[in-house]
Design an enzyme around this catalytic site. Structure first.
Site, PDB file in Angstrom:
ATOM      1  N   VAL A 135       0.905  -1.147   0.000  1.00 33.75           N
ATOM      2  CA  VAL A 135       0.000   0.000   0.000  1.00 33.75           C
ATOM      3  C   VAL A 135       0.950   1.204   0.000  1.00 33.75           C
ATOM      4  CG1 VAL A 135      -1.787   1.261   1.246  1.00 33.75           C
ATOM      5  CG2 VAL A 135      -1.857  -1.242   1.175  1.00 33.75           C
ATOM      6  N   PRO A 136       1.152   1.829  -1.168  1.00 33.58           N
ATOM      7  CA  PRO A 136       2.316   2.686  -1.418  1.00 33.58           C
ATOM      8  C   PRO A 136       2.304   4.079  -0.788  1.00 33.58           C
ATOM      9  CG  PRO A 136       0.908   2.671  -3.332  1.00 33.58           C
ATOM     10  CD  PRO A 136       0.302   1.697  -2.356  1.00 33.58           C
ATOM     11  N   CYS A 137       2.426   4.126   0.527  1.00 36.13           N
ATOM     12  CA  CYS A 137       2.486   5.427   1.201  1.00 36.13           C
ATOM     13  C   CYS A 137       3.768   6.182   0.870  1.00 36.13           C
ATOM     14  CB  CYS A 137       2.313   5.267   2.702  1.00 36.13           C
ATOM     15  SG  CYS A 137       3.468   4.126   3.467  1.00 36.13           S
ATOM     16  N   HIS A 138       4.783   5.479   0.379  1.00 40.39           N
ATOM     17  CA  HIS A 138       6.030   6.147   0.013  1.00 40.39           C
ATOM     18  C   HIS A 138       5.848   7.085  -1.180  1.00 40.39           C
ATOM     19  CE1 HIS A 138       5.923   2.434  -2.414  1.00 40.39           C
ATOM     20  NE2 HIS A 138       6.604   3.117  -3.322  1.00 40.39           N
TER      21      HIS A 138
END
Length: 168
Positions: A135-138
């Protein structure tokens, strides 16, 4: 709340350091770097079953390895987001709309959630994202394009963005 006896886990050493992966009967529920500020409570982790050969954990490791080898840009895993509040879950689902190599601001994430005034709350929610990388919070950066917080550390955030070609 997810019952500890329903969680299986393994420790996987990624190119960016050790990660604890956890799954429930619903799906992958956790992928935390070992130094993650908001990782699982160590007392709870001790109660989780260690099962490196659990099929979903094995699939997650395979997909993460392919991601780091630039053979995969997106993940195809069932997810269990129940570790978060309804607002956090909404933020985490909105993160899934950010494509590989793309970055957006916290304000844009709040707009995608249908809550344009909630940029700070969205930022707090993504700081608690239990599924790092997947889940690409970056991919969320400051409104001026600057690197901002990442529970796994800014050095890892930069490395992930560079891996995806989003940051030079």
């Amino acid at each position: 709340m997810i019952a500890d006896q329903d969680i299986t886990q393994t420790l996987w050493v990624s190119p960016l350091g050790p990660m604890r992966l956890a799954t429930t009967p619903v799906g992958l529920a956790g992928a935390w770097f070992d130094t993650d500020r908001h990782g699982p409570d160590p007392q709870r982790v001790r109660q989780w079953k260690e099962m490196a050969d659990q099929p979903l954990l094995a699939a997650a490791i395979e997909q993460l390895q392919a991601y780091f080898e630039r053979q995969r840009r997106a993940f195809d895993l069932p997810l269990d987001l129940r570790l978060g509040t309804p607002f956090q879950q909404q933020a985490w689902r909105a993160l899934l709309t950010i494509g590989p190599g793309e970055t957006i601001s916290y304000g844009e994430l709040a707009r995608r959630m249908g809550r344009p005034q909630a940029a700070r709350a969205a930022g707090a929610a993504i700081g608690r994202n239990p599924l790092s990388i997947i889940v690409p919070c970056h991919r969320v950066v400051g409104s001026n394009g600057s690197l901002t917080g990442y529970a796994g550390g800014l050095d890892r955030k930069l490395a992930l963005l560079r891996l995806e070609g989003a940051w030079i």
